[in-house]
Design an enzyme around this catalytic site. Structure first.
Site, PDB file in Angstrom:
ATOM      1  CG  HIS A  57      13.900   3.014   4.418  1.00  0.00           C
ATOM      2  ND1 HIS A  57      13.670   3.406   2.764  1.00  0.00           N
ATOM      3  CD2 HIS A  57      12.574   2.178   4.352  1.00  0.00           C
ATOM      4  CE1 HIS A  57      12.791   2.725   2.346  1.00  0.00           C
ATOM      5  NE2 HIS A  57      12.263   2.270   3.089  1.00  0.00           N
ATOM      6  CG  ASP A  96       7.273   5.286  -1.963  1.00  0.00           C
ATOM      7  OD1 ASP A  96       7.539   6.442  -1.150  1.00  0.00           O
ATOM      8  OD2 ASP A  96       7.964   4.323  -1.915  1.00  0.00           O
ATOM      9  CE  LYS A 119       7.013   2.568  -4.865  1.00  0.00           C
ATOM     10  NZ  LYS A 119       8.584   2.237  -4.920  1.00  0.00           N
ATOM     11  NE  ARG A 121       4.754  -2.901  -0.991  1.00  0.00           N
ATOM     12  CZ  ARG A 121       5.898  -2.869  -1.582  1.00  0.00           C
ATOM     13  NH1 ARG A 121       6.306  -3.706  -2.368  1.00  0.00           N
ATOM     14  NH2 ARG A 121       6.839  -1.976  -1.116  1.00  0.00           N
ATOM     15  CG  ASP A 146      13.691   6.922  -2.814  1.00  0.00           C
ATOM     16  OD1 ASP A 146      13.254   6.871  -2.061  1.00  0.00           O
ATOM     17  OD2 ASP A 146      13.244   5.736  -3.599  1.00  0.00           O
TER      18      ASP A 146
END
Length: 241
Positions: A57, A96, A119, A121, A146
């Site tokens: 990731h 993103d 994106k 938050r 992704d």
């Protein structure tokens, strides 16, 4: 690993196509564990001499290891498949800004432009909202790229934004099909033209039959080549060319 260690194995390589807890790679809240580092410590304590995995990731997870760790990329497998399609009017889309670097490399491999979804938050929750689309996509065939699909929420939101921007089709190229919770239902609601994933995580028969447009690609030859290179003491970085 422990059994092999006490059986006097000369060398132990742990092959993890999907590295568990890879998303827990930083301390972004108080009183939480950086679980990816804990998993790395557990593997080393158990006796692993080397770790082989795919599409972490975040690449900085490699820094959690004090022993050799090899990070394969699934982009050659995905690119080989998408190159069999008509890419003359395609665009790769990053979900993103954090995914933009890898998505940009994938777009370059396919020879198509890149678009990025911004994106944000609004609070301290894990839920993020797609607020802007950077790049030209109108009338084009979008490929959302992704590293994994977990709940499918980001893919669904990205698909909705792209369709509102006037794309002709939306396909997905993802390495790890985690597919937790209601992910299959969420992806079907997104009305995607194709969902292309690899086999780093087994997909149940129920999920495979329920998910519309699913295509699973094998990474076996990449892992096989990497394992042979490790065994023979040859370079793995040559595989990334």
């Amino acid at each position: 690993i422990d059994a092999l260690k006490f059986a006097s194995a000369a060398r132990i390589t742990a092959v993890l196509p999907y590295f568990p807890y890879a998303r827990s790679d930083k301390k972004d809240e108080a009183r939480i564990s950086i679980t990816a580092r804990l998993v790395a410590d557990l593997l080393e304590t158990a006796g692993a001499d080397r770790v082989l995995t795919m599409n972490l990731h975040a690449p900085q997870i490699l820094g959690f290891f004090r022993k050799p760790a090899d990070h394969l990329l699934a982009s050659p497998v995905l690119a080989q498949y998408f190159k069999t399609k008509d890419l003359s009017n395609s665009v790769v889309v990053a979900t993103d800004a954090g995914a933009a670097k890898f998505a940009g490399t994938f777009a370059k491999r396919l020879g198509v432009p890149l678009a990025i979804i911004d994106k944000r938050r609004s609070d301290d929750s894990e839920r993020a909202q797609s607020v802007a689309l950077i790049g030209e996509v109108s009338g084009m065939d979008a490929i959302i790229y992704d590293d994994e699909i977990s709940t499918g929420g980001s893919i669904k939101a990205a698909s909705r934004m792209l369709k509102e921007a006037g794309v002709r089709s939306v396909r997905v190229g993802v390495t790890h099909p985690v597919l937790s919770g209601n992910a299959v239902e969420c992806l079907n609601e997104a009305q995607l033209d194709e969902v292309v994933v690899t086999d780093t995580i087994p997909i149940s028969e129920n999920q495979a039959s329920a998910l519309k447009g699913l295509k699973v690609l094998s990474t076996a030859y990449m892992f096989g080549d990497a394992i042979m290179r490790i065994h023979e003491g040859r370079s793995i970085s040559e595989m990334m060319g």
